[in-house]
Enzyme design. Sequence first.
Site, PDB file in Angstrom:
ATOM      1  N   LYS A 252       0.823  -1.215   0.000  1.00 14.00           N
ATOM      2  CA  LYS A 252       0.000   0.000   0.000  1.00 14.00           C
ATOM      3  C   LYS A 252       0.858   1.267   0.000  1.00 14.00           C
ATOM      4  CE  LYS A 252      -3.994  -2.033   2.223  1.00 14.00           C
ATOM      5  NZ  LYS A 252      -5.140  -1.705   3.056  1.00 14.00           N
TER       6      LYS A 252
ATOM      7  N   ARG B 201       3.822   5.853  -3.756  1.00 13.18           N
ATOM      8  CA  ARG B 201       4.918   6.399  -4.571  1.00 13.18           C
ATOM      9  C   ARG B 201       4.634   6.190  -6.059  1.00 13.18           C
ATOM     10  NH1 ARG B 201      10.525   7.587  -5.202  1.00 13.18           N
ATOM     11  NH2 ARG B 201      11.156   6.713  -7.174  1.00 13.18           N
TER      12      ARG B 201
ATOM     13  N   LYS C   8       9.487  -7.398  13.869  1.00 11.57           N
ATOM     14  CA  LYS C   8      10.562  -7.419  14.874  1.00 11.57           C
ATOM     15  C   LYS C   8      10.947  -8.864  15.181  1.00 11.57           C
ATOM     16  CE  LYS C   8      11.057  -4.418  18.951  1.00 11.57           C
ATOM     17  NZ  LYS C   8      11.591  -3.311  18.191  1.00 11.57           N
TER      18      LYS C   8
ATOM     19  N   SER D 134      19.689  11.062  22.165  1.00 11.87           N
ATOM     20  CA  SER D 134      20.728  10.390  21.372  1.00 11.87           C
ATOM     21  C   SER D 134      21.072  11.182  20.108  1.00 11.87           C
ATOM     22  CB  SER D 134      20.217   9.004  20.950  1.00 11.87           C
ATOM     23  OG  SER D 134      19.045   9.127  20.165  1.00 11.87           O
TER      24      SER D 134
ATOM     25  N   HIS E 141       7.116   9.404  14.048  1.00 16.73           N
ATOM     26  CA  HIS E 141       6.509   8.080  14.215  1.00 16.73           C
ATOM     27  C   HIS E 141       4.981   8.185  14.226  1.00 16.73           C
ATOM     28  CE1 HIS E 141      10.263   6.183  16.328  1.00 16.73           C
ATOM     29  NE2 HIS E 141      10.567   6.799  15.210  1.00 16.73           N
TER      30      HIS E 141
ATOM     31  N   GLU F  99       3.951   0.422  13.643  1.00 15.04           N
ATOM     32  CA  GLU F  99       4.584   1.745  13.735  1.00 15.04           C
ATOM     33  C   GLU F  99       5.191   2.115  12.385  1.00 15.04           C
ATOM     34  OE1 GLU F  99       7.005   3.626  17.213  1.00 15.04           O
ATOM     35  OE2 GLU F  99       8.485   2.715  15.885  1.00 15.04           O
TER      36      GLU F  99
HETATM   37  P1  0O2 Z   1      14.312  -1.770  16.232  1.00 13.72           P
HETATM   38  O1  0O2 Z   1      15.484  -2.668  16.091  1.00 13.72           O
HETATM   39  O2  0O2 Z   1      14.376  -0.586  15.314  1.00 13.72           O
HETATM   40  O3  0O2 Z   1      13.034  -2.507  16.186  1.00 13.72           O
HETATM   41  P2  0O2 Z   1      11.791   3.768  23.354  1.00 13.72           P
HETATM   42  O4  0O2 Z   1      12.383   2.384  23.165  1.00 13.72           O
HETATM   43  O5  0O2 Z   1      11.201   4.017  24.687  1.00 13.72           O
HETATM   44  O6  0O2 Z   1      12.737   4.851  22.891  1.00 13.72           O
HETATM   45  P3  0O2 Z   1       9.211   3.285  22.135  1.00 13.72           P
HETATM   46  O7  0O2 Z   1       8.322   3.654  23.269  1.00 13.72           O
HETATM   47  O8  0O2 Z   1       9.210   1.853  21.723  1.00 13.72           O
HETATM   48  O9  0O2 Z   1      10.655   3.877  22.340  1.00 13.72           O
HETATM   49  O10 0O2 Z   1       8.746   4.127  20.919  1.00 13.72           O
HETATM   50  P4  0O2 Z   1       9.543   4.922  19.839  1.00 13.72           P
HETATM   51  O11 0O2 Z   1      10.680   5.694  20.407  1.00 13.72           O
HETATM   52  O12 0O2 Z   1       8.525   5.670  19.075  1.00 13.72           O
HETATM   53  O13 0O2 Z   1      10.080   3.790  18.871  1.00 13.72           O
HETATM   54  C1  0O2 Z   1      11.170   2.990  19.111  1.00 13.72           C
HETATM   55  C2  0O2 Z   1      11.842   2.746  17.782  1.00 13.72           C
HETATM   56  O14 0O2 Z   1      12.255   4.003  17.228  1.00 13.72           O
HETATM   57  C3  0O2 Z   1      13.119   1.973  17.956  1.00 13.72           C
HETATM   58  O15 0O2 Z   1      12.827   0.606  17.888  1.00 13.72           O
HETATM   59  C4  0O2 Z   1      13.972   2.446  16.777  1.00 13.72           C
HETATM   60  O16 0O2 Z   1      13.543   1.848  15.566  1.00 13.72           O
HETATM   61  C5  0O2 Z   1      13.594   3.909  16.741  1.00 13.72           C
HETATM   62  N1  0O2 Z   1      14.436   4.675  17.669  1.00 13.72           N
HETATM   63  C6  0O2 Z   1      14.022   5.329  18.766  1.00 13.72           C
HETATM   64  N2  0O2 Z   1      15.059   5.949  19.362  1.00 13.72           N
HETATM   65  C7  0O2 Z   1      16.150   5.695  18.629  1.00 13.72           C
HETATM   66  C8  0O2 Z   1      17.533   6.078  18.737  1.00 13.72           C
HETATM   67  O17 0O2 Z   1      17.969   6.792  19.643  1.00 13.72           O
HETATM   68  N3  0O2 Z   1      18.379   5.596  17.778  1.00 13.72           N
HETATM   69  C9  0O2 Z   1      17.938   4.820  16.744  1.00 13.72           C
HETATM   70  N4  0O2 Z   1      18.839   4.403  15.840  1.00 13.72           N
HETATM   71  N5  0O2 Z   1      16.645   4.429  16.633  1.00 13.72           N
HETATM   72  C10 0O2 Z   1      15.760   4.863  17.554  1.00 13.72           C
HETATM   73  P5  0O2 Z   1      13.729  -0.423  18.708  1.00 13.72           P
HETATM   74  O18 0O2 Z   1      12.830  -1.339  19.441  1.00 13.72           O
HETATM   75  O19 0O2 Z   1      14.765   0.293  19.515  1.00 13.72           O
HETATM   76  O20 0O2 Z   1      14.532  -1.209  17.696  1.00 13.72           O
END
Ligand code: 0O2
Length: 209
Positions: free
Chosen positions: A21, A26, A46, A113, A119, A138
């Site tokens: 979708k 695009r 995941k 970071s 999102h 997401e």
């Molecule tokens: P993966 O491997 O990408 O699946 P939180 O973990 O509390 O920061 P939350 O509540 O899960 O976050 O929600 P958020 O922040 O909207 O979404 C998390 C995902 O956003 C992460 O998934 C990453 O994909 C991305 N993300 C968030 N913060 C960062 C960061 O500082 N650096 C990078 N590179 N990615 C980030 P996961 O589960 O970490 O991992």
Amino acid sequence: MVHWDDFLAPYKQAVEELKVKLKGMRTQFERDHIHSPIEFVTGRVKPVVSILDKAAQKNIPLDKLDTEMQDIAGLRMMCQFVDDIRRVVELLRNRNDFEIVEERNYISHKKASGYRSYHVVISYPVQTIHGEKKILAEIQIRTLAMNFWATVEHSLNYKYKGQFPEDIRLRLKGAAEAAFHLDEEMSKIRHEIQEAQRIFTTKKDNPDF
Ligand code: 0O2
């Protein structure tokens, strides 16, 4: 005990459907010869180890994963320019094949970071042979520069388990600023770039032009 194959099946289906979708959006821009705010789309479910890690880190009980872990199904939409992100979010808000349950703006509020991205968490109805099942997914919308930084930082984070040596931490911070600067510079010459891309596409489609 979680039966992972059964649990993840609707998430896999959702990611496959949403990739089609979102990539379709695009294609529609290309067909109408309008600059596409979407450069490319990726998606993934995941991995189980990452689900377990995140559940442990955030104290999410395994029987609450479907409501409390929002990114088991994950999509990414990459854009050339920061302004395109707003257009993509608008396009998502106007769709009626899913419901937006939450938006997190890590562009105007970047993470400590240095992470920047927009999102959108959606509730997506998956049609199964047992009826409809709504799952959370997401969608991360970011520029190519934001994506480059996040991809590199993610790999380093994995390597160092979040405990970056000081020199790496400083370099990543500098790289995040450089990515921000790159986005700003590209925005300033956006019209030049788009004009060049239009000429190139016309020439490619019609070599005699
Ligand atoms: P993966 O491997 O990408 O699946 P939180 O973990 O509390 O920061 P939350 O509540 O899960 O976050 O929600 P958020 O922040 O909207 O979404 C998390 C995902 O956003 C992460 O998934 C990453 O994909 C991305 N993300 C968030 N913060 C960062 C960061 O500082 N650096 C990078 N590179 N990615 C980030 P996961 O589960 O970490 O991992």
